[in-house]
Each structure stands twice: as C-alpha cells, then as structure tokens.
Design a protein around this motif. Structure first.
Motif, mmCIF file in Angstrom:
data_model
loop_
_atom_site.group_PDB
_atom_site.id
_atom_site.type_symbol
_atom_site.label_atom_id
_atom_site.label_comp_id
_atom_site.label_asym_id
_atom_site.label_seq_id
_atom_site.Cartn_x
_atom_site.Cartn_y
_atom_site.Cartn_z
ATOM 1 N N ASP A 92 -13.056 1.699 -11.531
ATOM 2 C CA ASP A 92 -14.072 2.841 -11.201
ATOM 3 C C ASP A 92 -12.964 4.115 -10.877
ATOM 4 O O ASP A 92 -13.410 5.143 -11.481
ATOM 5 N N TYR A 93 -12.031 4.171 -10.344
ATOM 6 C CA TYR A 93 -11.329 5.111 -9.554
ATOM 7 C C TYR A 93 -9.894 5.474 -10.464
ATOM 8 O O TYR A 93 -9.594 6.505 -10.367
ATOM 9 N N GLU A 94 -9.397 4.720 -11.081
ATOM 10 C CA GLU A 94 -8.208 4.999 -11.817
ATOM 11 C C GLU A 94 -7.091 5.574 -11.125
ATOM 12 O O GLU A 94 -6.414 6.540 -11.544
ATOM 13 N N ASP A 95 -7.134 5.320 -9.873
ATOM 14 C CA ASP A 95 -6.201 6.095 -8.731
ATOM 15 C C ASP A 95 -6.199 5.201 -7.727
ATOM 16 O O ASP A 95 -6.815 4.864 -6.925
ATOM 17 N N TYR A 96 -4.645 4.467 -7.445
ATOM 18 C CA TYR A 96 -4.553 3.530 -6.441
ATOM 19 C C TYR A 96 -4.781 3.802 -5.286
ATOM 20 O O TYR A 96 -5.200 3.042 -4.271
ATOM 21 N N GLU A 97 -4.263 5.346 -5.028
ATOM 22 C CA GLU A 97 -4.556 5.706 -3.547
ATOM 23 C C GLU A 97 -5.898 5.841 -3.119
ATOM 24 O O GLU A 97 -6.330 5.556 -2.040
ATOM 25 N N GLU A 98 -6.940 6.406 -4.413
ATOM 26 C CA GLU A 98 -8.327 6.247 -3.766
ATOM 27 C C GLU A 98 -8.602 4.983 -3.721
ATOM 28 O O GLU A 98 -9.707 4.583 -2.760
ATOM 29 N N VAL A 99 -8.351 4.021 -4.322
ATOM 30 C CA VAL A 99 -8.701 2.552 -4.376
ATOM 31 C C VAL A 99 -8.458 1.959 -2.830
ATOM 32 O O VAL A 99 -9.321 1.618 -2.203
ATOM 33 N N ASN A 100 -7.254 2.551 -2.294
ATOM 34 C CA ASN A 100 -6.801 2.097 -0.903
ATOM 35 C C ASN A 100 -7.733 2.501 0.033
ATOM 36 O O ASN A 100 -8.248 2.104 0.985
ATOM 37 N N LYS A 101 -8.155 3.932 -0.015
ATOM 38 C CA LYS A 101 -9.072 4.527 0.721
ATOM 39 C C LYS A 101 -10.315 3.956 0.775
ATOM 40 O O LYS A 101 -10.982 3.787 1.663
ATOM 41 N N GLN A 102 -11.081 3.591 -0.393
ATOM 42 C CA GLN A 102 -12.165 3.008 -0.579
ATOM 43 C C GLN A 102 -12.066 1.492 0.166
ATOM 44 O O GLN A 102 -13.155 1.268 0.939
ATOM 45 N N LEU A 103 -11.136 0.705 -0.130
ATOM 46 C CA LEU A 103 -11.203 -0.523 0.669
ATOM 47 C C LEU A 103 -11.066 -0.302 2.380
ATOM 48 O O LEU A 103 -11.545 -0.903 2.972
ATOM 49 N N ASP A 104 -10.208 0.600 2.667
ATOM 50 C CA ASP A 104 -10.154 0.888 4.032
ATOM 51 C C ASP A 104 -11.688 1.566 4.548
ATOM 52 O O ASP A 104 -12.028 0.839 5.476
ATOM 53 N N LYS A 105 -12.401 2.002 3.776
ATOM 54 C CA LYS A 105 -13.717 2.580 4.356
ATOM 55 C C LYS A 105 -14.821 1.220 4.589
ATOM 56 O O LYS A 105 -15.290 1.064 5.437
#
Lengths: 200, 200
Positions: free
Chosen positions: A46-59
């Motif tokens: 969905d995000y195609e951006d690993y930093e954004e994936v990290n943020k989502q997982l954290d949230k």
C-alpha cells in the motif's frame, strides 16, 4: 496469586508469567506469524515506502498496547512498579511470557547521568513469533523496514496507560543482519507523579 | 498418535485435535484478535471500499492457508480423507481446534442432486477469536464487509493444496445481525483423482 514466601523476586515474576500464560485463551503461534506477515506485506504494497510502513506498524502497535494493558492489569492485579527495573522484570517475564509465550533476556541499564540521564532496559530476543521463518528481501533491508516495529508501539501505548512515557526502540535486528535482536526501552518521564488513589 | 481401539471415530478427531493443540506453540488469543482487527481497519482505510476489503482478506487468507496446511499435515500425519464428510470432521475438530482453539459445530449436507450436486458441510461458530469484542459500524454492515472473510480464503487455499477445490463462504454472520455465524464449505471438484503415491 500466592507463592511460597521463600520464592525469590525474580522467580516470582517467572511464576506469575507461567501462571498467566496457562490461564489465558490461546491460539496457534504459526497462524499469528502468518497473519502478522500478511499485515506487513499489505502495508508494503500500500505505501511503497518502508519508512511509512514503520510508522504505520508503530501506530497500530500503539493502539493494540493501549487495549492489551487493560486486560493485563485486570488479570495480573499487579500494583504499580516501584521502579523502572521492576517494569523491565514485569515486561520480560510476565507480559511477553503471557502474550507471546517467550521470555526475552532482560538487561538493565541503570541511569548514569549525564550520558544516560534516565534508566533503561533491553529485551534480547532469541526467539520471536512475529519473525519466525521471516527473511527480508534485500530491498526491504536497504529501505529500512523494521519488521517487528509493532512491538515498539505496543510497549509505548501500554506504558502510557500506566502514566509512564517511554521510548521503545529496536536498536539491533537479526532480520537486518545484526547478531541479535535487541529492543531497548528508556524511561522518558512519569506522566503523573502522584500515586493512583486506592489499591493500597 | 495411538488411541484405544474402542475410541469412536468422532471422538478420535476430538482427541487428535486436543493433542495437536497441546503440542503446538501458542500465543495469547487477544493479541491475535487485536492484530487481526488492526489488519482489517488498515484495509478499510486503504481501500475505502468494503467489497475490495473482502477481496483482499480472502486473498491473504488463501496465502496463509497454502502455508498452514503443510505444517498441519506434517504434524498430524493424516492420510487423505475418504470422503467430504471426513474433511468436515477433520476441519472442525482437528484444524480449527488446534489453530484457533475452538471447535465449531459441524453440520453435514450430503449431496442431493439435482438441487445440490456436490456434498457440503457447515461450520457454525459460537465463538471465534477473530471476532471477539468486535462490533461493526453501521456503515461497514451496509457496505457489505465480511469481517472474518479471511477464513474463507484460508480454507480454500489449504484445501487446494490437498488437491480439492472448494467454495468456502460465510453464509450468515452474527456481526451483520444474523442469529449465528455459519461458514459453508462445498466441494467443487477433486483436482487430481489419482491417489498420491506412497503412504499406504
């Protein structure tokens, strides 16, 4: 829970974790591993951006932690921890044991001002149902994906519900080529210094 | 596994499920519930279309089922089922029991041509860790979200790996206001009529 009075403090946590684990509703760990894997893959797509994936997982982890702690406190009947090292004992030996069926190795890092003004502890994972059988593609490693990032959020969310602001951070990660996986939890501050009323 | 020869067939499945459950690695069910919830919420946010969320859950389930069955076959050492009603017994009493720690009620629907050319069975869920504490917002109900849709995919994927094409469908859903949750599994066809070599 009652333990023989001769039981050492460290052993009490272990016994409490074992007891809680036995009494809880459980499901197959592999199913959990695969479901978490599906979640991460979905986020990457969905995000195609690993930093954004990290943020989502954290949230997501934060939201889960906020919910899990209620159940945990209700089931353990634990009083407020006296200090941050007791938080570490409870987290490693009771919480991780009862929720994920693992007991990470606990290393205390007492406060040493000025270089380290606040106390901290590390959880070292030899095993972790979240990452079982997982191998990250090179691209994800280079992109900075922290696969088990959700744990940081869970810890932050849960601790906030007991008036304790912490930083939880995976500082080394076996999936990313480090020798071991280490999650370091550092006290930021107590959100409310007064003791909660009652329960004395 | 060896059971006393007096054990009835139905009871054998139950004992096998209990045994497998005991031997498997397990984690806390509530953590699983919350993680699955986070996954569904994420999909709803990403796709903003409940039908699309259903499709994604089904697809993820398929991928999980394809993986889970390997482990399941290895751990049970089960031979090929003789007929579709035995598939139902195994699914309800061994697979659901060992993976999700529940035993849905099993209702057989033998083939009755021409109205129902193929055999089927229903799994009726009184409890389900996937949907514990879940309440769907009105919008999701109206939009057609099938919250536990992932189960359909898991079953389809797993069965395909044992050369059996099935339709798995949640035909009534307590989360959507139905009296009970019923997942109906219908045989479509055997993908390969020959017996697998060996293991006789």
């Amino acid at each position: 829970m009652n333990f023989p009075s001769s039981t050492s403090a460290a052993n009490r946590y272990k016994l409490m974790g074992d007891d809680l684990y036995k009494r809880s509703e459980k499901i197959n760990a592999e199913l959990f591993t695969l479901t978490y894997g599906a979640l991460v893959v979905q986020l990457v797509k969905d995000y195609e951006d690993y930093e954004e994936v990290n943020k989502q997982l954290d949230k997501m982890g934060y939201n889960i932690g906020v919910r899990l702690i209620e159940d945990f406190l209700a089931r353990t009947g634990l009083a407020r921890c006296r200090d941050f090292s007791e938080v570490g004992e409870t987290m490693a030996k009771v919480a991780f044991r009862s929720f994920l069926s693992i007991t990470p190795t606990l290393v205390h890092h007492p406060a040493q001002p000025p270089s380290q003004p606040q106390p901290a502890f590390s959880l070292i994972f030899d095993e972790n149902p979240l990452t079982d059988f997982v191998e990250l593609p090179e691209e994800a490693v280079e992109g900075g994906l922290v696969y088990a990032k959700i744990l940081e959020g869970v810890i932050r969310g849960a601790m906030e519900m007991v008036q304790t602001s912490v930083e939880a951070k995976i500082v080394s990660d076996a999936l990313r080529g480090d020798e071991k996986t280490e999650l370091r939890v550092t006290l930021i501050r107590h959100l409310e210094e007064e003791m909660p009323p009652g329960d004395e």
